[in-house]
Design a protein around this motif. Sequence first.
Motif, mmCIF file in Angstrom:
data_model
loop_
_atom_site.group_PDB
_atom_site.id
_atom_site.type_symbol
_atom_site.label_atom_id
_atom_site.label_comp_id
_atom_site.label_asym_id
_atom_site.label_seq_id
_atom_site.Cartn_x
_atom_site.Cartn_y
_atom_site.Cartn_z
ATOM 1 N N UNK A 423 0.642 -1.219 0.490
ATOM 2 C CA UNK A 423 -0.205 0.108 -0.249
ATOM 3 C C UNK A 423 0.695 1.159 -0.238
ATOM 4 N N UNK A 424 1.791 0.976 0.834
ATOM 5 C CA UNK A 424 2.934 1.952 0.786
ATOM 6 C C UNK A 424 4.033 2.594 -0.145
ATOM 7 N N UNK A 425 3.715 1.415 -1.542
ATOM 8 C CA UNK A 425 4.543 1.985 -2.554
ATOM 9 C C UNK A 425 2.934 2.444 -3.845
ATOM 10 N N UNK A 426 1.722 2.699 -3.602
ATOM 11 C CA UNK A 426 1.263 3.534 -4.437
ATOM 12 C C UNK A 426 2.099 4.744 -4.735
ATOM 13 N N UNK A 427 2.118 4.836 -3.607
ATOM 14 C CA UNK A 427 2.311 6.768 -3.489
ATOM 15 C C UNK A 427 1.810 7.226 -2.775
ATOM 16 N N UNK A 428 1.827 9.117 -3.681
ATOM 17 C CA UNK A 428 0.788 10.563 -3.016
ATOM 18 C C UNK A 428 0.747 10.155 -1.372
ATOM 19 N N UNK A 429 1.510 9.094 -0.796
ATOM 20 C CA UNK A 429 1.688 10.011 0.768
ATOM 21 C C UNK A 429 0.638 8.660 1.853
ATOM 22 N N UNK A 430 -0.045 7.643 0.796
ATOM 23 C CA UNK A 430 -0.647 6.935 1.310
ATOM 24 C C UNK A 430 -0.686 5.986 1.590
ATOM 25 N N UNK A 431 -0.932 5.388 3.105
ATOM 26 C CA UNK A 431 0.006 4.219 3.648
ATOM 27 C C UNK A 431 -1.813 3.365 4.227
ATOM 28 N N UNK A 432 -1.100 2.340 5.242
ATOM 29 C CA UNK A 432 -2.150 1.650 5.859
ATOM 30 C C UNK A 432 -1.992 1.264 6.931
ATOM 31 N N UNK A 433 -2.658 1.529 8.467
ATOM 32 C CA UNK A 433 -2.636 0.344 9.626
ATOM 33 C C UNK A 433 -3.523 -0.389 9.583
ATOM 34 N N UNK A 434 -2.551 -1.931 10.371
ATOM 35 C CA UNK A 434 -3.374 -3.373 10.111
ATOM 36 C C UNK A 434 -3.435 -3.980 11.963
ATOM 37 N N UNK A 435 -4.446 -4.239 11.744
ATOM 38 C CA UNK A 435 -4.786 -5.091 13.365
ATOM 39 C C UNK A 435 -5.162 -6.238 12.732
ATOM 40 N N UNK A 436 -4.560 -6.626 14.311
ATOM 41 C CA UNK A 436 -4.735 -8.350 13.745
ATOM 42 C C UNK A 436 -5.262 -8.558 14.930
ATOM 43 N N UNK A 437 -6.342 -9.729 14.802
ATOM 44 C CA UNK A 437 -7.257 -11.007 15.891
ATOM 45 C C UNK A 437 -7.025 -12.201 15.107
ATOM 46 N N UNK A 438 -6.313 -12.931 16.252
ATOM 47 C CA UNK A 438 -6.157 -14.520 16.047
ATOM 48 C C UNK A 438 -7.508 -14.887 16.935
ATOM 49 N N UNK A 439 -7.742 -16.684 16.039
ATOM 50 C CA UNK A 439 -8.653 -17.233 17.187
ATOM 51 C C UNK A 439 -8.661 -18.264 16.553
ATOM 52 N N UNK A 440 -8.905 -19.640 17.614
ATOM 53 C CA UNK A 440 -9.157 -21.258 17.000
ATOM 54 C C UNK A 440 -10.148 -21.128 16.672
ATOM 55 N N UNK A 441 -10.789 -21.612 14.890
ATOM 56 C CA UNK A 441 -11.434 -21.591 14.110
ATOM 57 C C UNK A 441 -13.289 -22.114 14.882
ATOM 58 N N UNK A 442 -13.363 -23.062 15.838
ATOM 59 C CA UNK A 442 -14.727 -23.311 17.135
ATOM 60 C C UNK A 442 -14.775 -22.494 17.928
ATOM 61 N N UNK A 443 -14.095 -21.874 18.351
ATOM 62 C CA UNK A 443 -13.978 -20.448 18.188
ATOM 63 C C UNK A 443 -14.405 -19.184 18.314
ATOM 64 N N UNK A 444 -14.188 -18.435 16.968
ATOM 65 C CA UNK A 444 -14.632 -17.400 16.525
ATOM 66 C C UNK A 444 -16.413 -17.198 16.482
ATOM 67 N N UNK A 445 -15.771 -15.819 17.191
ATOM 68 C CA UNK A 445 -17.110 -15.418 17.290
ATOM 69 C C UNK A 445 -17.024 -13.976 16.027
ATOM 70 N N UNK A 446 -17.401 -13.698 15.145
ATOM 71 C CA UNK A 446 -17.337 -12.927 14.064
ATOM 72 C C UNK A 446 -17.319 -11.361 14.555
ATOM 73 N N UNK A 447 -18.109 -10.421 15.325
ATOM 74 C CA UNK A 447 -18.571 -9.676 16.086
ATOM 75 C C UNK A 447 -17.306 -9.346 16.744
ATOM 76 N N UNK A 448 -16.664 -10.166 17.482
ATOM 77 C CA UNK A 448 -16.060 -10.001 18.685
ATOM 78 C C UNK A 448 -14.573 -9.647 18.242
ATOM 79 N N UNK A 449 -14.505 -11.161 16.783
ATOM 80 C CA UNK A 449 -13.235 -11.153 16.232
ATOM 81 C C UNK A 449 -12.825 -9.806 15.645
ATOM 82 N N UNK A 450 -13.781 -9.320 15.346
ATOM 83 C CA UNK A 450 -13.791 -7.645 13.996
ATOM 84 C C UNK A 450 -13.263 -6.469 15.373
ATOM 85 N N UNK A 451 -14.316 -6.642 16.211
ATOM 86 C CA UNK A 451 -13.569 -4.968 17.486
ATOM 87 C C UNK A 451 -12.347 -5.961 17.643
ATOM 88 N N UNK A 452 -12.261 -7.014 17.838
ATOM 89 C CA UNK A 452 -11.016 -6.713 17.993
ATOM 90 C C UNK A 452 -9.486 -6.265 17.750
#
Length: 480
Positions: A423-452
Motif C-alpha cells: 500500500x505504501x508503494x502506491x504513492x501520494x503519501x498513502x499508507x495503512x494500519x493493520x490490526x490482527x485478531x487470532x482465534x481457533x476456528x471453533x471458538x470464533x465469534x465474528x463480531x468479537x473478532x472484528x472488534x478485536x
Amino acid sequence: MSDSATKPGNGELPKPTGLSPATRQATPRQRSQALWACGGIFLVTLLLVPGAAVIWPNIPAFLPTYQTATIVAYLIISYLVLGHYRATKGIDLLCLGGGCLYASIMLLVQFLAIPGMFQPQGALLGGTQTMSWLWFLWHAGLALGILMYATCQLRPPGPALINPSYLEMLLTAVLTVVVIGSLAMVTVYHDRLPIIDQNGNYRRAITLGLSPLLQFMYFMSLLILWRAARFRSVLQVWIGVALIALLCENAITMVGGSRFSVGWYVGRCNALISATVLLTIYLREINQVYLKTVQDARILALNNAMLEVRMDQVRMDELTGLPGRSLFLELAETLRSRSQINCQAVAVLFIDLDGFKWINDNLGHKRGDAVLVEVAAALRSLLRDIDIAARVGGDEFVVCLVAPALSIKSTATAVAERIVSRVAAIGDGIGCSVGIALCQAEELEWDLALRHADEAMYQAKRQGKSRFAVYGHALLDAVA
C-alpha cells in the motif's frame, strides 16, 4: 356459469381457473375443430343410414375391443373430472364425473354379460335381456350426468346452496344405491324386465320409448349448454362433440335394428368416439398445463438465479469488486467451517488507510477512488485463493486468513507486513494500519473478532501508522 368458475365468497378459498379443460376458455381454433368433428360424425353416419340394416359378419374381436376401450376411457374420464371437482368443488363436475363413473360400471357389467364371452354356453351374468338393458342403462346414466352438468350452467354465480361435502356424500350414496339397484334389476330380476331384444332385434327400444328418451336427454343437454354457456370452455365444446356422436350412435343403432348390422357396428364406433373425444381432449389439455408448468418452473428458476446474481452484485462493492460486509461474513463463515473440520486457526486483519482523507481533499475523489482500486488489487495479489478480502467501509478493508494453529501468527503477520509495504508503494503519501485478531476456528465469534482487530488497528495508528499490531499478547501465546 359453472360452479367451478364462481368467485369465492367470504371465507372461501379462491377456485383455480384455467388449469383444466373444465375451466379453460375454448379458442376459436378449438371451436372450429369441434365443429368439423361434429360435421364429420354426422355426415358419415348419414351416408351409412341407407345400408344400416345390412348384416355384416360377426367379427369376434370387435365387441371385446370396443367394450374394453370404452370402459377404460370412461373410467379415466371420471377419475380426471372428479379429481378436478375435488380441487374446485364445482357441482357441475361432480354430476359429470358421477355420470361417467356410472356408465363405466354398467359397461363393465355389460362386458361380463356378453353371451359366450366367459362361458361357452351363455352369459356370466343375467339372461337374454341383460345386455340390452345394460346398453340402455349406461347410456341413460351418462345422458343424465351430462344433462345435470348442463343444467348447472344455468345457475347464476354465487356460493353453493348446499355444502359441497354434504353434496359429495349425497351423490356418492345415490350413485351407490343406483348402481346396486341397476345390477339387481338386470341380473336378479332380468326375467321381469320388458323385452327389448327379440332374437337379436332391438327395435322395441323405440316402441318402449327408451331410445327416444335418450335422444331427448342428449338433445336437451346440447340445447342447455348452448343457452347457458355458449359452449364457452374447452370441456363444454368437446362435450358437444360427444353428444353429437351419442345422438348419431343411438339413431343409427335403431335404424340398423339388430346386432351385427352396419348400423350396430357404426353405432358402437360412435359410442367409442364419444368416450375417446373427451378422454383425448382432457389428456391433451392436462399435458399442455404440464408443459406450461414446466416452462414456468424454468422461468422461475432462471429468475431466481438472476436474482441471486443481482443480490451478490448488490453485496459486492461496485468500485473495487470486493465483497461487502454481509457477503464477507457469509464467505468467511464458510471458510471458518472448513477450517474447524481441519483443526485450523483463523486470523482477521482489519485494514484502515492512512492519509486517504488528504488525497480526497487535495487530489480529488477521482484519485481517491483510484487508490481504493489499487489497494483492492494489491490485496488480491497478496492473498491465497482460499483467503478472503472485503471492503467494509469508505477506506476500511478486512482480510480473513486460515492456517494451522502453530503457524497462524507468523502467517498473519507476514501477510500484514506485505500489505503495509504494498500500500505504501502506491504513492501520494498513502499508507495503512493493520490490526490482527487470532482465534481457533471453533471458538470464533465474528463480531468479537472484528472488534478485536479494529482495536489492534487503532493501536497500530497510535504507534505511528503504516504498521500492524496484534490484539492481545495472551491470546497470541494461547494460539501459538
